[in-house]
Design a protein around this motif. Sequence first.
Motif, PDB file in Angstrom:
ATOM      1  N   TYR A  79     -27.336  11.666  15.946  1.00  0.00           N
ATOM      2  CA  TYR A  79     -26.334  11.754  17.018  1.00  0.00           C
ATOM      3  C   TYR A  79     -25.268  12.801  16.685  1.00  0.00           C
ATOM      4  CZ  TYR A  79     -22.448  10.236  20.013  1.00  0.00           C
ATOM      5  OH  TYR A  79     -21.407  10.191  20.904  1.00  0.00           O
ATOM      6  N   GLY A  80     -24.833  12.827  15.429  1.00  0.00           N
ATOM      7  CA  GLY A  80     -23.816  13.776  15.019  1.00  0.00           C
ATOM      8  C   GLY A  80     -24.293  15.212  15.110  1.00  0.00           C
ATOM      9  N   ILE A 164     -29.004   8.287  24.237  1.00  0.00           N
ATOM     10  CA  ILE A 164     -27.568   8.045  24.086  1.00  0.00           C
ATOM     11  C   ILE A 164     -26.816   9.367  23.936  1.00  0.00           C
ATOM     12  CG2 ILE A 164     -25.830   7.030  22.559  1.00  0.00           C
ATOM     13  CD1 ILE A 164     -27.867   4.816  21.955  1.00  0.00           C
ATOM     14  N   SER A 165     -27.418  10.310  23.236  1.00  0.00           N
ATOM     15  CA  SER A 165     -26.777  11.610  23.032  1.00  0.00           C
ATOM     16  C   SER A 165     -26.609  12.366  24.340  1.00  0.00           C
ATOM     17  CB  SER A 165     -27.595  12.451  22.039  1.00  0.00           C
ATOM     18  OG  SER A 165     -27.690  11.806  20.780  1.00  0.00           O
ATOM     19  N   TRP A 170     -22.817  14.699  28.193  1.00  0.00           N
ATOM     20  CA  TRP A 170     -22.356  14.788  29.574  1.00  0.00           C
ATOM     21  C   TRP A 170     -20.858  14.496  29.655  1.00  0.00           C
ATOM     22  CZ3 TRP A 170     -20.441  10.915  32.914  1.00  0.00           C
ATOM     23  CH2 TRP A 170     -20.329  11.285  34.261  1.00  0.00           C
ATOM     24  N   GLN A 171     -20.399  13.549  28.868  1.00  0.00           N
ATOM     25  CA  GLN A 171     -18.985  13.189  28.934  1.00  0.00           C
ATOM     26  C   GLN A 171     -18.094  14.145  28.155  1.00  0.00           C
ATOM     27  OE1 GLN A 171     -17.499   9.630  26.985  1.00  0.00           O
ATOM     28  NE2 GLN A 171     -16.285   9.162  28.782  1.00  0.00           N
ATOM     29  N   GLY A 172     -18.518  14.578  26.978  1.00  0.00           N
ATOM     30  CA  GLY A 172     -17.616  15.295  26.091  1.00  0.00           C
ATOM     31  C   GLY A 172     -17.627  16.800  26.186  1.00  0.00           C
ATOM     32  N   THR A 173     -18.673  17.383  26.785  1.00  0.00           N
ATOM     33  CA  THR A 173     -18.781  18.836  26.797  1.00  0.00           C
ATOM     34  C   THR A 173     -17.675  19.486  27.620  1.00  0.00           C
ATOM     35  OG1 THR A 173     -21.186  18.663  26.551  1.00  0.00           O
ATOM     36  CG2 THR A 173     -20.307  20.765  27.302  1.00  0.00           C
TER      37      THR A 173
END
Length: 297
Positions: A79-80, A164-165, A170-173
């Motif tokens: 994920y990281g 999940i990634s 989608w949220q953080g970009t």
Amino acid sequence: MSNSERPNQIFRNLNAKIASIPMILTALVVFVGGTAWTVLYSFTNSKLLPRLNFVGLDQYHRLWSTSRWLVSIENLLIYGAISLVFSLVIGFLLAALLDQKIRFEDTFRTIFLYPFALSFIVTGLVWQWLLNPDFGVQRVVRDLGWTSFSFDPLYNSSIVIYGISIAALWQGTGLIMCLMLAGLRGIDEDIWKAARVDGIPMWKTYLFIVIPMMRPVFITTLVIIAAGIVKVYDLVVAQTSGGPGIASEVPAKYVYDYMFFAQNLGQGFAASTMMLLSVVIVIVPWAYLEFGGRKRG
């Protein structure tokens, strides 16, 4: 003014120092004190309530011999890596496109940044629906005629962390895009003009001139992304609750489950201490190179 008439250094900016006392106490008592308390009790066999019955490194031996913890570490690394690489690349590319003074820039910037205004719980539930094979993307594509199409990452234990990634990106970009765009807008226009006069291709201008000048922006962005990676929890709970089985477990969920559901405080403290250690291993060398090197220079 003689030395005897000069105000004591202690009393300089006294109002500011008094105003900072609550913040200092909070940092010392809550953060430093809480961290020390957690590390201390990670060497005990505390169960429902903390107790000073030391067992040495038994909790850590048990932690690293538990398959659930090993799976959570593997998931965190995957994920990281995905979050770090794709957030930076996609965010910078979007920022570079918006920096071309395109029409409706404010509209596009708002659209890209809007997902960041949502909580991870909302984002997780939305993407849980979108990735549901019964009525999500897979169902829509099959209804269009591609009956063999398969896209159900949240229900496939081997690729669930990638599903999940997708939601995390989608949220953080959008936030990363805004930070990069602010950095690009801080580049002197004369640099762009000089690059065009010298005939330097745009991609080389970005790669060898602009990006090195945006080093502080990239550092800030990396810290924000890294903080989100280590503490990822609610997105996993909202989408999969750690499933299928333990396929999407992450360290933060492991800590929470052992401390509040399994009623094993010692094991939860040991896991949280390992999370703290991983942050320290990454942050301390970076802080030394960034700030220590600058002072020496």
